[in-house]
Scaffold this motif. Structure first.
Motif, mmCIF file in Angstrom:
data_model
loop_
_atom_site.group_PDB
_atom_site.id
_atom_site.type_symbol
_atom_site.label_atom_id
_atom_site.label_comp_id
_atom_site.label_asym_id
_atom_site.label_seq_id
_atom_site.Cartn_x
_atom_site.Cartn_y
_atom_site.Cartn_z
ATOM 1 N N ARG A 1 8.975 87.060 -31.307
ATOM 2 C CA ARG A 1 10.204 87.353 -30.572
ATOM 3 C C ARG A 1 10.926 88.472 -31.300
ATOM 4 N N PRO A 2 11.851 89.169 -30.609
ATOM 5 C CA PRO A 2 12.558 90.276 -31.255
ATOM 6 C C PRO A 2 13.355 89.853 -32.489
ATOM 7 N N GLU A 3 13.744 88.577 -32.545
ATOM 8 C CA GLU A 3 14.584 88.126 -33.662
ATOM 9 C C GLU A 3 13.809 87.899 -34.957
ATOM 10 N N VAL A 4 12.476 87.916 -34.870
ATOM 11 C CA VAL A 4 11.655 87.667 -36.063
ATOM 12 C C VAL A 4 11.644 88.902 -36.951
ATOM 13 N N LEU A 5 11.903 88.682 -38.243
ATOM 14 C CA LEU A 5 11.869 89.766 -39.226
ATOM 15 C C LEU A 5 10.651 89.554 -40.119
ATOM 16 N N GLY A 6 9.908 90.641 -40.387
ATOM 17 C CA GLY A 6 8.734 90.508 -41.239
ATOM 18 C C GLY A 6 7.557 89.957 -40.463
ATOM 19 N N LEU B 1 11.416 84.590 -41.460
ATOM 20 C CA LEU B 1 12.747 85.171 -41.270
ATOM 21 C C LEU B 1 13.061 85.283 -39.783
ATOM 22 N N PHE B 2 14.247 84.819 -39.408
ATOM 23 C CA PHE B 2 14.647 84.831 -38.007
ATOM 24 C C PHE B 2 16.138 85.126 -37.943
ATOM 25 N N ALA B 3 16.502 86.215 -37.268
ATOM 26 C CA ALA B 3 17.909 86.615 -37.131
ATOM 27 C C ALA B 3 18.447 86.089 -35.803
ATOM 28 N N LEU B 4 19.335 85.127 -35.847
ATOM 29 C CA LEU B 4 19.872 84.522 -34.635
ATOM 30 C C LEU B 4 20.666 85.550 -33.834
ATOM 31 N N ASP B 5 20.416 85.602 -32.533
ATOM 32 C CA ASP B 5 21.113 86.528 -31.635
ATOM 33 C C ASP B 5 22.490 85.946 -31.307
ATOM 34 N N LEU B 6 23.519 86.454 -31.978
ATOM 35 C CA LEU B 6 24.870 85.903 -31.816
ATOM 36 C C LEU B 6 25.545 86.382 -30.531
ATOM 37 N N LYS B 7 24.922 87.314 -29.823
ATOM 38 C CA LYS B 7 25.446 87.662 -28.499
ATOM 39 C C LYS B 7 25.044 86.593 -27.489
ATOM 40 N N LYS B 8 23.846 86.075 -27.652
ATOM 41 C CA LYS B 8 23.368 85.014 -26.765
ATOM 42 C C LYS B 8 23.934 83.658 -27.159
ATOM 43 N N ASP C 1 11.245 67.657 -27.572
ATOM 44 C CA ASP C 1 12.320 66.818 -28.103
ATOM 45 C C ASP C 1 13.635 67.590 -28.208
ATOM 46 N N ILE C 2 13.591 68.799 -28.759
ATOM 47 C CA ILE C 2 14.858 69.521 -28.929
ATOM 48 C C ILE C 2 15.369 70.055 -27.596
ATOM 49 N N LEU C 3 14.460 70.244 -26.644
ATOM 50 C CA LEU C 3 14.856 70.660 -25.292
ATOM 51 C C LEU C 3 15.784 69.637 -24.646
ATOM 52 N N VAL C 4 15.585 68.365 -24.966
ATOM 53 C CA VAL C 4 16.384 67.282 -24.378
ATOM 54 C C VAL C 4 17.881 67.526 -24.549
ATOM 55 N N GLN C 5 18.272 68.160 -25.634
ATOM 56 C CA GLN C 5 19.695 68.411 -25.881
ATOM 57 C C GLN C 5 20.140 69.786 -25.396
ATOM 58 N N GLY C 6 19.280 70.424 -24.610
ATOM 59 C CA GLY C 6 19.638 71.703 -24.029
ATOM 60 C C GLY C 6 19.306 72.898 -24.887
ATOM 61 N N ALA C 7 18.582 72.681 -26.001
ATOM 62 C CA ALA C 7 18.315 73.764 -26.941
ATOM 63 C C ALA C 7 17.107 74.592 -26.524
ATOM 64 N N GLU C 8 17.207 75.883 -26.731
ATOM 65 C CA GLU C 8 16.076 76.790 -26.559
ATOM 66 C C GLU C 8 15.302 76.847 -27.875
ATOM 67 N N PRO C 9 14.037 76.455 -27.905
ATOM 68 C CA PRO C 9 13.267 76.570 -29.153
ATOM 69 C C PRO C 9 13.135 78.032 -29.577
ATOM 70 N N LEU C 10 13.444 78.293 -30.840
ATOM 71 C CA LEU C 10 13.421 79.663 -31.345
ATOM 72 C C LEU C 10 12.191 79.944 -32.186
ATOM 73 N N PHE C 11 11.887 79.035 -33.098
ATOM 74 C CA PHE C 11 10.711 79.254 -33.944
ATOM 75 C C PHE C 11 10.105 77.927 -34.363
ATOM 76 N N PHE C 12 8.847 78.024 -34.830
ATOM 77 C CA PHE C 12 8.062 76.857 -35.201
ATOM 78 C C PHE C 12 7.309 77.167 -36.489
ATOM 79 N N LEU C 13 7.151 76.173 -37.327
ATOM 80 C CA LEU C 13 6.278 76.261 -38.492
ATOM 81 C C LEU C 13 5.341 75.065 -38.491
ATOM 82 N N ASP C 14 4.087 75.313 -38.853
ATOM 83 C CA ASP C 14 3.105 74.230 -38.865
ATOM 84 C C ASP C 14 2.694 73.898 -40.293
#
Length: 338
Positions: free
Chosen positions: A31-36, A44-51, A91-104
């Motif tokens: 996604r555009p917010e990913v750095l590196g 690294l993930f820069a949260l889009d504070l406009k959204k 699971d996090i969608l249940v609270q209305g959240a948009e998933p931004l990133f994942f680590l395995d």
């Protein structure tokens, strides 16, 4: 010449090869917010504070459970990663959240680069379906701890929602309506019981009611509902949601209800898939046990005001999604099946 790390069972070069093999799949999740890029000490993930001008971060973690045993048995490893992603992002969608990133996190007995790449490709596919970035992970080779042909995979996701859009179920009232979205099978729950009942049968067994090899039906990955539900949230008021995991319909939907409210679910409002009726028959499982162990063909539930039902179902249809009105909110406690 002295011992090397490879002599103890850990192959650093194989790990590097695995990372190179998985890079193309991981790149597709960016996604555009990913750095590196992949390979740093941290993602690294820069949260889009406009959204997200008033953000609440929502996180979830999970694994795949004993469904992994079937992947070992069938030597099929390209879908199990999607299960790990789905269990977190739904699971996090249940609270209305948009998933931004994942680590395995992947722990193996012996690092086979191609197998590891297959597993992580499945993780990346899940991230693509959820619209989140795979920003990193860990592959640990642990000889003597896991058998050479076995592994465990888990992960976590972080999402965001504006505080005013957070869905906590507090607005749910009596007579609100439950809309169910279909599952793709057992998803990633109940597999200890699944494996026990199907143990006498080969994975290439074709039961007439399934019309496909048993192993394919059992390994089908967990559905990811993120993109469909986020589209709904942008247009309609959803009062509550539930991801139907361990505990089935009986235990998961009440988790989002305010105190003093229960549910009435119509068991004839959707056709229970053949996989569920098959295991019930073979295992002679009581109906109540089925409903609190398996999702029964409903993987995600939306709770809406009665006036919103048609609009929400029309929107779902336009998105290519089947849906069923499966019940309503009632006064009282628990779940009544009618």
């Amino acid at each position: 010449m002295g011992y090397t790390y490879r002599d103890s069972g850990v192959d650093i070069e194989a790990g590097s090869t695995a990372v190179e093999l998985m890079k193309p799949a991981v790149k597709r999740t960016m996604r555009p917010e990913v750095l590196g890029g992949l390979g740093g000490f941290g993602g690294l993930f820069a949260l889009d504070l406009k959204k997200f001008s008033n953000p609440v971060l929502v996180s979830g973690t999970d694994g795949v459970g004993t469904k992994l045993r079937l992947a070992f048995q069938m030597d099929k490893h390209d879908t199990i990663g999607q299960d790990a992603v789905a269990m977190c992002v739904n699971d996090i969608l249940v609270q209305g959240a948009e998933p931004l990133f994942f680590l395995d996190y992947l722990a193996v007995g012996k690092l086979d680069p191609e197998r590891v790449a297959n597993i992580v490709t499945g993780v990346a596919k899940g991230c693509e379906l959820a619209g989140c970035a795979l920003v990193g992970g860990e592959t640990a080779e642990m000889p003597g701890f896991y058998p050479e042909e076995e592994y465990d995979v888990a992960g976590f996701s972080v999402g965001a929602v504006n505080r005013e859009d957070l869905i906590d179920g507090s607005k749910i009232q009596e007579e609100d309506v439950l809309i169910g979205l279909p599952s793709s099978g057992f998803h990633s729950n109940g597999y200890s019981l699944v494996r026990k009942i199907f143990a006498p049968y080969a994975m290439d067994t074709v039961f007439p009611e399934l019309g496909e090899p048993l192993g394919e039906a059992l390994l089908r990955p967990t559905r990811i509902y993120v993109k469909t539900v986020l589209q709904l949230l942008s247009k309609h008021q959803i009062l509550g949601m539930a991801h139907i995991t361990g505990g089935g319909l009986t235990e998961n939907i009440p988790r989002v209800l305010p105190e003093g409210l229960g549910l009435r679910i119509s068991i004839s409002s959707w056709e229970v898939p053949a996989l569920f009726t098959l295991i019930q028959r073979l295992g002679e499982i009581e109906a109540a046990e089925m409903r609190r162990t398996f999702n029964m063909g409903i993987g995600f539930v939306l709770i809406v005001h009665p006036d919103e039902v048609k609009a929400v179902q029309d929107e779902l249809q336009s998105l290519g999604e089947m849906s069923y009105v499966i019940g309503e909110v009632t006064r009282g406690k628990g779940v009544e099946y009618v």
